[in-house]
Design a protein around this motif. Structure first.
Motif, mmCIF file in Angstrom:
data_model
loop_
_atom_site.group_PDB
_atom_site.id
_atom_site.type_symbol
_atom_site.label_atom_id
_atom_site.label_comp_id
_atom_site.label_asym_id
_atom_site.label_seq_id
_atom_site.Cartn_x
_atom_site.Cartn_y
_atom_site.Cartn_z
ATOM 1 N N LEU B 90 0.826 -1.215 0.000
ATOM 2 C CA LEU B 90 0.000 0.000 0.000
ATOM 3 C C LEU B 90 0.860 1.265 0.000
ATOM 4 O O LEU B 90 0.554 2.230 -0.698
ATOM 5 C CB LEU B 90 -0.944 0.013 1.209
ATOM 6 C CG LEU B 90 -2.016 -1.078 1.253
ATOM 7 C CD1 LEU B 90 -2.934 -0.875 2.445
ATOM 8 C CD2 LEU B 90 -2.826 -1.074 -0.030
ATOM 9 N N LEU B 93 2.507 1.872 -3.482
ATOM 10 C CA LEU B 93 1.514 2.388 -4.424
ATOM 11 C C LEU B 93 1.196 3.848 -4.131
ATOM 12 O O LEU B 93 1.115 4.673 -5.039
ATOM 13 C CB LEU B 93 0.228 1.548 -4.358
ATOM 14 C CG LEU B 93 0.317 0.140 -4.941
ATOM 15 C CD1 LEU B 93 -0.986 -0.609 -4.718
ATOM 16 C CD2 LEU B 93 0.649 0.201 -6.428
ATOM 17 N N ALA B 94 1.055 4.164 -2.842
ATOM 18 C CA ALA B 94 0.745 5.548 -2.467
ATOM 19 C C ALA B 94 1.881 6.480 -2.886
ATOM 20 O O ALA B 94 1.647 7.578 -3.402
ATOM 21 C CB ALA B 94 0.506 5.646 -0.967
ATOM 22 N N SER B 97 1.790 6.996 -6.598
ATOM 23 C CA SER B 97 0.634 7.801 -6.951
ATOM 24 C C SER B 97 0.878 9.288 -6.668
ATOM 25 O O SER B 97 0.494 10.146 -7.462
ATOM 26 C CB SER B 97 -0.566 7.283 -6.178
ATOM 27 O OG SER B 97 -1.561 8.247 -6.100
ATOM 28 N N PHE B 109 -4.646 14.058 0.652
ATOM 29 C CA PHE B 109 -4.143 12.718 0.935
ATOM 30 C C PHE B 109 -2.703 12.798 1.443
ATOM 31 O O PHE B 109 -2.318 12.145 2.417
ATOM 32 C CB PHE B 109 -4.229 11.866 -0.336
ATOM 33 C CG PHE B 109 -3.659 10.488 -0.187
ATOM 34 C CD1 PHE B 109 -4.045 9.673 0.871
ATOM 35 C CD2 PHE B 109 -2.734 9.999 -1.093
ATOM 36 C CE1 PHE B 109 -3.517 8.396 1.012
ATOM 37 C CE2 PHE B 109 -2.202 8.729 -0.963
ATOM 38 C CZ PHE B 109 -2.595 7.935 0.096
ATOM 39 N N VAL B 155 -2.430 -6.340 13.515
ATOM 40 C CA VAL B 155 -1.976 -6.141 12.131
ATOM 41 C C VAL B 155 -2.604 -4.874 11.557
ATOM 42 O O VAL B 155 -1.910 -4.013 11.009
ATOM 43 C CB VAL B 155 -2.328 -7.361 11.247
ATOM 44 C CG1 VAL B 155 -2.037 -7.066 9.776
ATOM 45 C CG2 VAL B 155 -1.558 -8.590 11.703
ATOM 46 N N LEU B 156 -3.934 -4.720 11.725
ATOM 47 C CA LEU B 156 -4.621 -3.559 11.166
ATOM 48 C C LEU B 156 -4.060 -2.253 11.711
ATOM 49 O O LEU B 156 -3.855 -1.304 10.959
ATOM 50 C CB LEU B 156 -6.130 -3.650 11.453
ATOM 51 C CG LEU B 156 -6.894 -4.724 10.664
ATOM 52 C CD1 LEU B 156 -8.307 -4.869 11.192
ATOM 53 C CD2 LEU B 156 -6.904 -4.385 9.180
ATOM 54 N N SER B 157 -3.766 -2.203 13.016
ATOM 55 C CA SER B 157 -3.268 -0.919 13.537
ATOM 56 C C SER B 157 -1.802 -0.687 13.179
ATOM 57 O O SER B 157 -1.406 0.460 12.972
ATOM 58 C CB SER B 157 -3.513 -0.777 15.043
ATOM 59 O OG SER B 157 -3.520 -1.999 15.680
ATOM 60 N N VAL B 159 -0.416 -1.616 10.361
ATOM 61 C CA VAL B 159 -0.448 -1.150 8.971
ATOM 62 C C VAL B 159 -0.820 0.336 8.945
ATOM 63 O O VAL B 159 -0.250 1.112 8.178
ATOM 64 C CB VAL B 159 -1.431 -1.973 8.119
ATOM 65 C CG1 VAL B 159 -1.571 -1.376 6.726
ATOM 66 C CG2 VAL B 159 -0.964 -3.416 8.013
ATOM 67 N N ALA B 160 -1.748 0.739 9.826
ATOM 68 C CA ALA B 160 -2.219 2.131 9.822
ATOM 69 C C ALA B 160 -1.078 3.122 10.025
ATOM 70 O O ALA B 160 -1.091 4.202 9.456
ATOM 71 C CB ALA B 160 -3.291 2.336 10.889
ATOM 72 N N ILE B 163 2.091 2.334 6.742
ATOM 73 C CA ILE B 163 1.910 2.784 5.349
ATOM 74 C C ILE B 163 2.645 4.105 5.150
ATOM 75 O O ILE B 163 3.377 4.288 4.185
ATOM 76 C CB ILE B 163 0.403 3.024 5.027
ATOM 77 C CG1 ILE B 163 -0.333 1.700 4.908
ATOM 78 C CG2 ILE B 163 0.244 3.807 3.734
ATOM 79 C CD1 ILE B 163 -1.806 1.877 4.576
ATOM 80 N N SER B 164 2.486 5.014 6.104
ATOM 81 C CA SER B 164 3.066 6.341 5.964
ATOM 82 C C SER B 164 4.593 6.288 5.957
ATOM 83 O O SER B 164 5.241 6.958 5.153
ATOM 84 C CB SER B 164 2.619 7.231 7.113
ATOM 85 O OG SER B 164 1.228 7.218 7.186
ATOM 86 N N ARG B 171 9.113 7.445 -1.435
ATOM 87 C CA ARG B 171 9.034 8.741 -2.122
ATOM 88 C C ARG B 171 10.383 9.417 -2.210
ATOM 89 O O ARG B 171 10.711 10.035 -3.220
ATOM 90 C CB ARG B 171 8.063 9.672 -1.394
ATOM 91 C CG ARG B 171 6.640 9.463 -1.806
ATOM 92 C CD ARG B 171 5.741 10.356 -1.031
ATOM 93 N NE ARG B 171 5.835 11.740 -1.477
ATOM 94 C CZ ARG B 171 5.118 12.716 -0.942
ATOM 95 N NH1 ARG B 171 4.297 12.464 0.050
ATOM 96 N NH2 ARG B 171 5.223 13.933 -1.399
#
Lengths: 291, 284
Positions: B90, B93-94, B97, B109, B155-157, B159-160, B163-164, B171
Motif C-alpha cells: 500500500l 503504491l501511495a 501515486s 491525501f 496487524v490492522l493498527s 499497517v495504519a 503505510i506512511s 518517495r
C-alpha cells in the motif's frame, strides 16, 4: 513527449493519466480513511460526548464539558508538569547534541560515517529495552546509584522521580536531536566562516554570527523531534517514573483504563495532537524537511 | 556546497578543541554504557541483578524454556510479517501515486499520509482502541471477519502507521530518480505494468526494502498502540516484556532484552549495509 494533434485529445490523455494515479493511491486512501481518519474522528467525537454514570461514553448530548475540565487544577498540573519535563529534556538534549553534531560534521568522511553509525544504532534500537537499561542502572543497588553516591555527588537514588524520567527521555531521544543537527551543520559553507575570520572575527564571534544562525533549521527540527514525543511520553514514565500518574501520556491512558472517563481522555488526546500539529507546522515553516 | 571541510576554520583551537573531543567521547559512552551493563548482567548467575556472582547462561536457558515468551515472540513475528507485507504494498503504491501523478484531492491525501508519522503514540493508541470498540460489531457482520481476535487488530493498527513510513522512504527514492527512464519505456511501447515491473520497481527497490526494514522495526518496537489493542492470547513480545519489566528488574528480563536488542541491531546493520550497496550502485 509527442505533441497532441488536438487539445481535446491531450486533455483526455491527461484525464486518463490522472485517473490512473488516483487508482494507484486508492487502496492506501481507503485504508487510511477507515483505519486512521475515522478513528481520529471518533476520538474527536468522544471529546464532545457524554460520560454516563457507569463510565460508558454515550455519543449523545454533545457538549464541551471535557474541554472545560482542562482548566481544572489537577489537569492543569499534569499538563504543566509534562510541558516542563519535555522542555527540560529538550534543552539538555540540545546542549549535549550540538557539540557532538559539530564534532561529527568536522571529521574526515570515513571517520564521520563511523561516528554517524554510532548514533544510528541507538536511534534504531528497541526503545523499550534502552529505557529498561536505565532501570537496571538506577536500581537501589545499580551501578549509577552506587557511583553517584560513592563519589559524593549527592543522592544517587533518583529512580521513580522526575529526574529519572528526564534522564530516560534524554537517553531515548538524544539521537533524534543529533541527526537533524548534523544534517544542517554538515551543509554549512565553511568559506563563510573563513570570511568572518579574515575580517578579524574571533572564533566565538564567527560561531555565534555565522555557524549558529545557519544551523538554526537543525536546532528547530531536533527540538521538535524531542519535545513532541517527550510531551506525550508513556513508556519512559511508566518504567522510570514509577506508578505516579502525573504525566500527560499516562494520565490519558488512565482516563480510558481506570477512571473510565472517555470524553476527558479524548479531549486530552486532541490537545496533545494539537501541540504536535503546531510543532510540525513550525518545523515545515523552518524548511526543516531534512532528517 | 563544499564537502571538504577546511579544518583550520571548522575546528576550534586549543582548549575548546579538547573539550569538544572529550564531550563527544562522553556522549558516546552515555549512548553505549547502559546497553553494555545490561548485557553484562544478563550473564550473571545470581538472582539479584546488581550483585555479580559469576558467569552463567542460566537466564538464557530460562528464556528458552519460557513458553509464554516463546508464544509472544511468535505473535510478534506473525503481526510483523503480515503488517509489513501489507504496508509495503500500500505504501509503495501511495508513493508512486503521489510522486508520479497529479490528481484531485492529492494534497489532502498527502497531508493525511504525514499524520501517522507525527502523531504521538498515546493518541494513536487511544484512536485504535476506541475505533475497535465502536466498530468491531460492524466489521464482525462481514462474513469471515472476526475482530475479537487480537492478531487481526494488531496487524490492522500496525499497517495504519506503517503505510506512511514506507511511503515516505519510497518517495525519497522516487524523488531522486527522474522519470525519463519510465518515459523511455513507455515510448518503446511498454504498457503500464511492464514499465512498472521492469523499470520502475527495480529502480525503487532499495527504497522499498528500506521502507520494509523500517516497518519491521516499528512493528516489533511498538508498545503503546499494541498494548491498547492486544487481546488475551495475542500479546506481542514488546507488550509482554513491558508488562514484565514494570514489575521490576530481573535477570530473566535482562536476557530477553539482550536478545531483542541483538535482533534490532542486526536489522540496523542490515539496513546500513543495504544503504551502502545502494549508494555505490548510484555511483555517487
Amino acid at each position: 513527449m509527442t505533441v497532441a494533434a488536438t487539445p481535446g485529445l491531450e486533455y483526455q490523455a491527461e484525464r486518463a493519466r490522472s485517473r490512473r494515479g488516483f487508482l494507484l493511491g486508492l487502496p492506501a486512501v481507503i485504508y487510511l480513511l477507515v483505519f486512521f481518519v475515522i478513528p481520529l474522528g471518533i476520538v474527536v467525537a468522544y471529546s464532545f460526548a457524554t460520560r454516563t454514570r457507569t463510565g460508558r461514553t454515550e455519543l449523545t448530548d454533545w457538549n464541551i464539558d471535557a474541554y472545560g475540565r482542562l482548566g481544572e487544577s489537577v489537569v492543569r498540573a499534569v499538563a504543566f508538569r509534562s510541558l516542563w519535563i519535555a522542555a527540560v529534556s529538550t534543552i539538555i538534549c540540545l546542549v549535549l547534541a550540538y557539540p557532538l553534531a559539530y564534532f561529527i560534521s568536522t571529521r574526515r568522511p570515513v571517520t564521520r560515517n563511523l561516528l554517524l553509525v554510532g548514533v544510528m544504532i541507538p536511534f534504531w534500537s528497541n526503545f523499550l529495552i534502552r529505557t529498561y537499561a536505565w532501570r537496571v542502572l538506577l536500581d537501589s543497588d545499580g551501578i549509577f546509584t552506587q557511583v553517584v553516591s560513592g563519589l559524593g555527588l549527592g543522592d544517587g537514588r533518583i529512580l521513580f522521580t522526575s529526574k529519572a524520567v528526564i534522564l530516560g527521555l534524554v537517553y531515548g531521544y538524544l539521537p533524534f536531536m543529533v541527526l537533524p543537527l548534523y544534517a544542517s551543520i554538515e551543509r554549512i559553507d565553511w568559506s563563510l566562516v573563513e570570511g568572518a575570520r579574515d575580517l578579524y572575527a574571533s572564533g566565538w564571534t564567527a560561531f555565534r554570527r555565522v555557524v549558529w544562525p545557519l544551523s538554526r533549521p537543525g536546532v528547530v527540527a531536533g527540538s521538535i523531534l524531542v519535545f513532541v514525543p517527550s510531551f506525550g511520553a508513556y513508556v519512559t514514565p511508566a518504567i522510570l517514573g514509577g506508578n505516579k500518574k502525573g504525566l500527560m501520556g499516562s494520565y490519558i491512558v488512565d482516563q480510558f483504563m481506570d477512571a473510565r472517563n472517555g470524553p476527558l481522555g479524548a479531549s486530552l488526546s486532541v490537545v496533545v495532537l494539537a501541540v504536535m500539529l503546531v510543532g510540525t507546522l513550525v518545523y515545515f515553516r523552518q524548511g526543516g524537511r531534512n532528517l | 556546497m563544499t564537502k571538504g571541510v577546511a579544518h583550520s576554520t571548522a575546528e576550534p583551537m586549543g582548549l575548546s578543541r579538547w573539550l569538544l573531543r572529550g564531550h563527544s567521547a562522553v556522549v558516546y559512552a552515555f549512548f553505549y554504557a547502559p546497553i553494555f551493563v545490561l548485557a553484562f548482567y544478563s550473564f550473571n548467575s545470581s538472582q539479584i541483578v546488581g550483585k555479580w556472582s559469576g558467569f552463567s547462561l542460566r537466564w538464557y536457558g530460562d528464556f528458552l524454556e519460557n513458553e509464554n515468551i516463546q508464544e509472544s515472540i511468535w505473535i510478534s513475528v506473525k503481526v510483523c510479517i503480515a503488517s509489513t507485507l501489507i504496508s509495503v504494498v500500500l505504501g509503495t503504491l501511495a508513493a508512486l501515486s503521489i510522486e508520479r501523478f497529479r490528481w484531485w484531492g492529492q494534497k489532502a491525501f498527502d497531508a493525511v499520509l504525514y499524520l501517522p508519522i507525527i502523531i504521538p503514540d498515546v493518541t494513536m493508541a487511544v484512536m485504535m482502541m476506541v475505533f475497535f470498540g465502536e466498530a468491531a460489531e460492524l466489521f464482525n457482520a462481514i462474513p469471515g471477519v472476526d475482530l475479537t481476535q487480537g492478531v487481526e487488530k494488531l496487524v490492522l493498527s500496525h499497517v495504519a502507521f506503517n503505510i506512511s513510513f514506507v511511503s515516505v522512504v519510497v518517495r525519497a527514492r522516487l524523488a531522486n530518480l527522474d522519470a525519463t527512464m519510465e518515459e523511455a519505456a513507455a515510448d518503446l511501447y511498454a504498457n503500464g505494468w511492464q514499465t512498472f515491473r521492469h523499470v520502475t520497481l527495480p529502480l525503487i527497490m532499495p527504497g522499498v526494502l528500506g521502507g520494509a526494514l523500517l516497518a519491521i522495526t516499528l512493528s516489533l518496537d511498538d508498545v503503546v498502540v499494541s498494548s491498547f489493542v492486544s487481546a488475551v492470547g495475542a500479546t506481542p513480545v514488546s507488550v509482554y516484556v513491558f508488562g514484565m519489566l514494570r514489575k521490576g528488574v530481573s535477570p530473566l528480563i535482562n536476557a530477553v532484552s539482550v536478545v531483542i536488542l541483538a535482533a534490532s541491531m542486526a536489522l540496523v546493520v542490515a539496513s546500513l549495509v543495504l544503504e551502502r550497496v545502494t549508494s555505490s550502485q548510484k555511483g555517487k
